[in-house]
Write an enzyme that holds these catalytic residues in place. Structure first.
Site, mmCIF file in Angstrom:
data_model
loop_
_atom_site.group_PDB
_atom_site.id
_atom_site.type_symbol
_atom_site.label_atom_id
_atom_site.label_comp_id
_atom_site.label_asym_id
_atom_site.label_seq_id
_atom_site.Cartn_x
_atom_site.Cartn_y
_atom_site.Cartn_z
ATOM 1 N N PRO A 11 14.293 -0.331 7.349
ATOM 2 C CA PRO A 11 14.590 -1.039 8.594
ATOM 3 C C PRO A 11 13.888 -2.389 8.711
ATOM 4 O O PRO A 11 12.718 -2.528 8.348
ATOM 5 C CB PRO A 11 14.060 -0.093 9.674
ATOM 6 C CG PRO A 11 14.097 1.255 9.052
ATOM 7 C CD PRO A 11 13.830 1.033 7.592
ATOM 8 N N ASN A 12 14.626 -3.325 9.229
ATOM 9 C CA ASN A 12 14.153 -4.676 9.569
ATOM 10 C C ASN A 12 13.906 -5.586 8.366
ATOM 11 O O ASN A 12 13.609 -6.764 8.532
ATOM 12 C CB ASN A 12 12.890 -4.617 10.443
ATOM 13 C CG ASN A 12 13.141 -3.855 11.725
ATOM 14 O OD1 ASN A 12 14.091 -4.160 12.445
ATOM 15 N ND2 ASN A 12 12.330 -2.853 12.015
ATOM 16 N N ARG A 19 11.589 -12.904 10.180
ATOM 17 C CA ARG A 19 10.754 -11.934 10.873
ATOM 18 C C ARG A 19 9.281 -12.129 10.498
ATOM 19 O O ARG A 19 8.922 -11.985 9.334
ATOM 20 C CB ARG A 19 11.217 -10.554 10.431
ATOM 21 C CG ARG A 19 10.361 -9.418 10.830
ATOM 22 C CD ARG A 19 10.754 -8.162 10.054
ATOM 23 N NE ARG A 19 9.923 -7.070 10.484
ATOM 24 C CZ ARG A 19 9.566 -6.072 9.712
ATOM 25 N NH1 ARG A 19 9.987 -5.990 8.467
ATOM 26 N NH2 ARG A 19 8.800 -5.105 10.182
ATOM 27 N N TYR A 24 5.109 -11.525 6.493
ATOM 28 C CA TYR A 24 6.018 -11.092 5.424
ATOM 29 C C TYR A 24 6.550 -12.235 4.554
ATOM 30 O O TYR A 24 7.312 -11.985 3.614
ATOM 31 C CB TYR A 24 7.202 -10.327 6.044
ATOM 32 C CG TYR A 24 6.765 -9.092 6.798
ATOM 33 C CD1 TYR A 24 6.106 -8.062 6.137
ATOM 34 C CD2 TYR A 24 6.989 -8.966 8.178
ATOM 35 C CE1 TYR A 24 5.678 -6.929 6.818
ATOM 36 C CE2 TYR A 24 6.570 -7.830 8.871
ATOM 37 C CZ TYR A 24 5.921 -6.819 8.184
ATOM 38 O OH TYR A 24 5.496 -5.703 8.860
ATOM 39 N N ASN A 75 10.887 -0.061 -0.580
ATOM 40 C CA ASN A 75 10.116 -0.565 0.551
ATOM 41 C C ASN A 75 10.785 0.038 1.785
ATOM 42 O O ASN A 75 11.838 -0.442 2.220
ATOM 43 C CB ASN A 75 10.127 -2.090 0.613
ATOM 44 C CG ASN A 75 9.249 -2.604 1.755
ATOM 45 O OD1 ASN A 75 8.865 -1.843 2.646
ATOM 46 N ND2 ASN A 75 8.948 -3.893 1.734
ATOM 47 N N ALA A 78 8.982 0.478 8.238
ATOM 48 C CA ALA A 78 8.210 1.354 9.120
ATOM 49 C C ALA A 78 8.473 2.834 8.875
ATOM 50 O O ALA A 78 7.639 3.676 9.235
ATOM 51 C CB ALA A 78 8.504 1.000 10.580
ATOM 52 N N ASP A 88 10.778 13.904 1.592
ATOM 53 C CA ASP A 88 11.334 15.084 0.926
ATOM 54 C C ASP A 88 12.467 14.700 -0.023
ATOM 55 O O ASP A 88 12.614 15.295 -1.098
ATOM 56 C CB ASP A 88 11.846 16.099 1.959
ATOM 57 C CG ASP A 88 10.714 16.891 2.597
ATOM 58 O OD1 ASP A 88 9.553 16.782 2.131
ATOM 59 O OD2 ASP A 88 10.985 17.619 3.573
ATOM 60 N N GLU A 99 6.512 2.845 -4.627
ATOM 61 C CA GLU A 99 6.492 2.380 -3.225
ATOM 62 C C GLU A 99 5.961 0.944 -3.207
ATOM 63 O O GLU A 99 4.946 0.657 -3.849
ATOM 64 C CB GLU A 99 5.567 3.298 -2.418
ATOM 65 C CG GLU A 99 5.380 2.891 -0.971
ATOM 66 C CD GLU A 99 4.374 3.780 -0.236
ATOM 67 O OE1 GLU A 99 3.959 4.828 -0.785
ATOM 68 O OE2 GLU A 99 3.993 3.404 0.885
ATOM 69 N N HIS A 101 5.207 -2.668 -0.751
ATOM 70 C CA HIS A 101 5.091 -3.359 0.540
ATOM 71 C C HIS A 101 4.701 -4.811 0.292
ATOM 72 O O HIS A 101 3.874 -5.097 -0.586
ATOM 73 C CB HIS A 101 4.031 -2.711 1.434
ATOM 74 C CG HIS A 101 4.336 -1.278 1.715
ATOM 75 N ND1 HIS A 101 5.307 -0.900 2.608
ATOM 76 C CD2 HIS A 101 3.833 -0.139 1.188
ATOM 77 C CE1 HIS A 101 5.388 0.421 2.624
ATOM 78 N NE2 HIS A 101 4.507 0.907 1.766
ATOM 79 N N ARG A 108 -3.954 -3.178 8.177
ATOM 80 C CA ARG A 108 -3.282 -3.528 9.427
ATOM 81 C C ARG A 108 -3.507 -2.445 10.503
ATOM 82 O O ARG A 108 -4.527 -1.773 10.487
ATOM 83 C CB ARG A 108 -1.802 -3.792 9.136
ATOM 84 C CG ARG A 108 -1.608 -4.961 8.141
ATOM 85 C CD ARG A 108 -0.155 -5.228 7.846
ATOM 86 N NE ARG A 108 0.561 -5.627 9.059
ATOM 87 C CZ ARG A 108 1.882 -5.611 9.187
ATOM 88 N NH1 ARG A 108 2.642 -5.226 8.165
ATOM 89 N NH2 ARG A 108 2.458 -5.977 10.316
HETATM 90 C C1 DQA Z 1 6.259 -3.282 5.206
HETATM 91 C C2 DQA Z 1 5.037 -2.754 5.952
HETATM 92 C C3 DQA Z 1 5.457 -1.802 7.056
HETATM 93 O O1 DQA Z 1 4.315 -1.355 7.775
HETATM 94 C C4 DQA Z 1 6.385 -2.519 8.038
HETATM 95 O O2 DQA Z 1 6.824 -1.621 9.036
HETATM 96 C C5 DQA Z 1 7.510 -3.193 7.372
HETATM 97 C C6 DQA Z 1 7.274 -3.910 6.132
HETATM 98 C C7 DQA Z 1 5.854 -4.336 4.162
HETATM 99 O O3 DQA Z 1 6.647 -4.605 3.274
HETATM 100 O O4 DQA Z 1 4.766 -4.914 4.255
HETATM 101 O O5 DQA Z 1 8.627 -3.227 7.888
HETATM 102 O O6 DQA Z 1 6.857 -2.189 4.512
#
Ligand code: DQA
Length: 149
Positions: A11-12, A19, A24, A75, A78, A88, A99, A101, A108
């Protein structure tokens, strides 16, 4: 080396570039995907990218990846911090799991301190901006190489 990497974005992340650029960065998601795809191609891997703002879509993407992908780089945005269903789903994927980020969630807010995914991935790369994706690509390359692919 050959292989297929599914790059999953939560998401996002579709708003990257607009954003919170101070957190980011200014690159769009398309730019991150293009850079990752180019790097993966340089060592013989194809990339399939899926972005969704919906948890179930990402769960289903992980299910679909089971049939075709050698590696998942995710990624989860949230969802990282509360999605047990995504955790799962990843646990049911037999390939390489990384994973990623852009920011460093550990530095944070407290709600970002938990990763539901951390225990079911090969490793986590966080805090290096666009370079986090580069490092994930290199990690996949090395893990595939270790598997003799
Ligand atoms: C994120 C870190 C997450 O906490 C956040 O909700 C994101 C982006 C990152 O790439 O730093 O949406 O995954």
């Amino acid at each position: 080396m050959t292989g297929t990497i599914w790059l999953l974005s939560g998401p996002n992340l579709d708003l990257l570039g607009e954003r919170e650029p101070g957190v980011y960065g200014t690159m769009s998601l398309d730019e991150h995907v293009a850079r990752f795809t180019e790097l993966a191609a340089s060592f013989g891997c194809g990339v399939h990218h899926v972005q969704s703002n919906f948890e179930g879509d990402l769960v289903e993407a992980v299910h679909a990846a089971r049939a075709t992908a050698d590696a998942i780089v995710i990624n989860a945005g949230a969802l990282t911090h509360y999605s047990w269903s995504l955790r799962d789903a990843l646990a049911a994927f037999d390939g390489i799991r990384i994973e990623v980020h852009l920011s460093n969630p550990a530095a944070r807010e407290s709600f970002r301190q938990l990763s539901t995914l951390a225990a079911v991935v090969d490793g986590t790369i966080a805090g290096f901006g666009a370079t986090s994706y580069d490092l994930a690509a290199y990690a996949v390359r090395d893990l595939l190489g270790a598997r003799g692919q």
